[in-house]
Write a protein that holds these residues in place. Sequence first.
Motif, PDB file in Angstrom:
ATOM      1  N   SER A  93      -1.278   6.724 -15.154  1.00 48.29           N
ATOM      2  CA  SER A  93       0.015   6.165 -14.615  1.00 48.29           C
ATOM      3  C   SER A  93       0.325   6.083 -13.120  1.00 48.29           C
ATOM      4  O   SER A  93       1.138   5.711 -12.839  1.00 48.29           O
ATOM      5  CB  SER A  93       1.186   6.972 -15.398  1.00 48.29           C
ATOM      6  OG  SER A  93       1.009   8.498 -14.957  1.00 48.29           O
ATOM      7  N   TYR A  94      -0.665   6.279 -12.446  1.00 45.42           N
ATOM      8  CA  TYR A  94      -0.718   6.343 -10.976  1.00 45.42           C
ATOM      9  C   TYR A  94      -1.626   5.697 -10.193  1.00 45.42           C
ATOM     10  O   TYR A  94      -3.014   5.910 -10.677  1.00 45.42           O
ATOM     11  CB  TYR A  94      -0.698   7.937 -10.603  1.00 45.42           C
ATOM     12  CG  TYR A  94      -0.516   8.300  -9.005  1.00 45.42           C
ATOM     13  CD1 TYR A  94      -0.357   7.558  -7.999  1.00 45.42           C
ATOM     14  CD2 TYR A  94      -0.911   9.641  -8.788  1.00 45.42           C
ATOM     15  CE1 TYR A  94      -0.281   7.784  -6.773  1.00 45.42           C
ATOM     16  CE2 TYR A  94      -0.814  10.188  -7.474  1.00 45.42           C
ATOM     17  CZ  TYR A  94      -0.596   9.262  -6.375  1.00 45.42           C
ATOM     18  OH  TYR A  94      -0.391   9.523  -5.067  1.00 45.42           O
ATOM     19  N   LEU A  95      -1.307   4.805  -9.607  1.00 39.32           N
ATOM     20  CA  LEU A  95      -2.358   3.806  -8.882  1.00 39.32           C
ATOM     21  C   LEU A  95      -2.302   3.801  -7.497  1.00 39.32           C
ATOM     22  O   LEU A  95      -0.887   3.773  -6.898  1.00 39.32           O
ATOM     23  CB  LEU A  95      -1.932   2.259  -9.444  1.00 39.32           C
ATOM     24  CG  LEU A  95      -2.817   1.027  -8.664  1.00 39.32           C
ATOM     25  CD1 LEU A  95      -4.369   1.519  -9.094  1.00 39.32           C
ATOM     26  CD2 LEU A  95      -2.214  -0.159  -8.947  1.00 39.32           C
ATOM     27  N   ARG A  96      -3.165   4.003  -6.626  1.00 39.44           N
ATOM     28  CA  ARG A  96      -3.350   4.220  -5.173  1.00 39.44           C
ATOM     29  C   ARG A  96      -3.895   2.860  -4.720  1.00 39.44           C
ATOM     30  O   ARG A  96      -5.174   2.509  -5.272  1.00 39.44           O
ATOM     31  CB  ARG A  96      -4.308   5.307  -4.679  1.00 39.44           C
ATOM     32  CG  ARG A  96      -3.533   6.841  -5.224  1.00 39.44           C
ATOM     33  CD  ARG A  96      -4.516   7.662  -4.980  1.00 39.44           C
ATOM     34  NE  ARG A  96      -4.565   8.046  -3.613  1.00 39.44           N
ATOM     35  CZ  ARG A  96      -3.669   8.946  -2.939  1.00 39.44           C
ATOM     36  NH1 ARG A  96      -3.258   9.958  -3.547  1.00 39.44           N
ATOM     37  NH2 ARG A  96      -3.829   9.177  -1.597  1.00 39.44           N
ATOM     38  N   ILE A  97      -3.328   2.035  -3.989  1.00 32.21           N
ATOM     39  CA  ILE A  97      -3.841   0.748  -3.414  1.00 32.21           C
ATOM     40  C   ILE A  97      -3.932   0.991  -1.867  1.00 32.21           C
ATOM     41  O   ILE A  97      -2.929   1.476  -1.085  1.00 32.21           O
ATOM     42  CB  ILE A  97      -2.833  -0.405  -3.742  1.00 32.21           C
ATOM     43  CG1 ILE A  97      -2.518  -0.548  -5.083  1.00 32.21           C
ATOM     44  CG2 ILE A  97      -3.337  -1.442  -3.101  1.00 32.21           C
ATOM     45  CD1 ILE A  97      -1.582  -1.453  -5.572  1.00 32.21           C
ATOM     46  N   SER A  98      -5.214   0.792  -1.298  1.00 34.46           N
ATOM     47  CA  SER A  98      -5.488   0.676  -0.052  1.00 34.46           C
ATOM     48  C   SER A  98      -5.288  -0.871   0.473  1.00 34.46           C
ATOM     49  O   SER A  98      -5.707  -1.723   0.075  1.00 34.46           O
ATOM     50  CB  SER A  98      -6.925   1.077   0.425  1.00 34.46           C
ATOM     51  OG  SER A  98      -7.343   0.829   1.749  1.00 34.46           O
ATOM     52  N   LEU A  99      -4.187  -0.956   1.613  1.00 36.75           N
ATOM     53  CA  LEU A  99      -3.872  -1.942   2.181  1.00 36.75           C
ATOM     54  C   LEU A  99      -4.717  -2.601   3.232  1.00 36.75           C
ATOM     55  O   LEU A  99      -4.632  -3.718   3.661  1.00 36.75           O
ATOM     56  CB  LEU A  99      -2.573  -1.810   2.708  1.00 36.75           C
ATOM     57  CG  LEU A  99      -1.209  -1.729   1.554  1.00 36.75           C
ATOM     58  CD1 LEU A  99       0.053  -1.539   2.327  1.00 36.75           C
ATOM     59  CD2 LEU A  99      -1.484  -2.741   0.473  1.00 36.75           C
TER      60      LEU A  99
END
Length: 408
Positions: A93-99
Amino acid sequence: MAAHASMCCRLFDRHKSLTRSRKLVQCVNRNIQRLYSSATHKENELELGDSTLSAANFAASLKTRSSTQERLRDDSTLPFSAFLTDNFGRRHSYLRISLTEKCNLRCQYCMPEEGVKLTPRGQLLSTSEVLTLARLFVQEGVEKIRLTGGEPLIRPDVLDIISELRKLEGLKTIAVTTNGMNLARLLPKLKDAGLDLINISLDSLVPAKFEFIVRRKGFHKVMEGIDKAIEMGYNPVKVNCVVMRGLNEDELLDFVALTEKKPLEVRFIEYMPFDGNKWNFKKMVSYQEMLDHIKQQWPNLEKLQTGHADTAKTFKVPGFTGQVGFITSMSDHFCGSCNRLRITADGNLKVCLFGNSEVSLRDVLRSEASDEELLQIIGAAVGRKKKQHAGMFSISQMKNRPMILIGG
């Protein structure tokens, strides 16, 4: 009944899309295990022996995931997306997105001294692609998104991205991990855009040592950012400190003392191996060693209750405003409760920070795949997530990206 019928129709449509999803296998197979370019086939096999998928294996993985999803769909309710639930029942339920892969610092534990080869701009996720993937993951049950980098606050459209994420129904928390260099200047606009939580990296309270660790000046800018976050009501403001023997382990007590008057959660992170950071077991200061040292100064240190999926073991000195935490990835892993997935700046899905298995969601997106086809690809990748990472000594021998190319 109407709601149930609607859900059944949606799930049936997903099943029909599986046939076309298999047609994507040939395209995806070229990217399913995109490993850091310096890795050799032999080196990549160190990841417990099955980090490379053939087209046949991937198709079988899709079939297995489809079977699992069908079993879940037979239930009267679907408590959480089958696509984001792995074979060990962990719900992601936790998403980490590198920008971005770019950063205005050069931290020793994150980036090799010689720097990294950046991905060409056209191969990075566009703003619309970031938002498309975020929307899809939130629809499937992701409740928290953290924006990382590189340094996410140097991306020109970061405010627009946060504003659009804020509109996603079901997304409860938007967080950022930043080095703090631009934070004081941007924070008012970040808060207006909808930023909920802030983690700020700070590995030393000694300006000269700070500059040695990050290979750049800027200590006072980071401290200004921390104070600005407190001033604007963020509570707690999380401060991430990677502890390295012979470098900053002598500052543990000084960091704890910061929590006496300020609403900070100082999080001590065990030094972790990534490509190019010259990890050595002797440099790692374990959680237990750090805790014992702190307790010599504050023997009444209290352990706090944490949530099931929390990564930090948290403690508080009685009477202090803030608290301290320990990220024990190496000495006492928390893989069993992991609820996190990562998307790199070039669009690869990593189901484990320490695994070198990746699948390119960017390439699937650009093949004009439907949402349902994307979900089949995501579900297959999540389904292959291992029970736990390989252990710090094995990880140190595996090829993986440098941390800056993963997303901190």
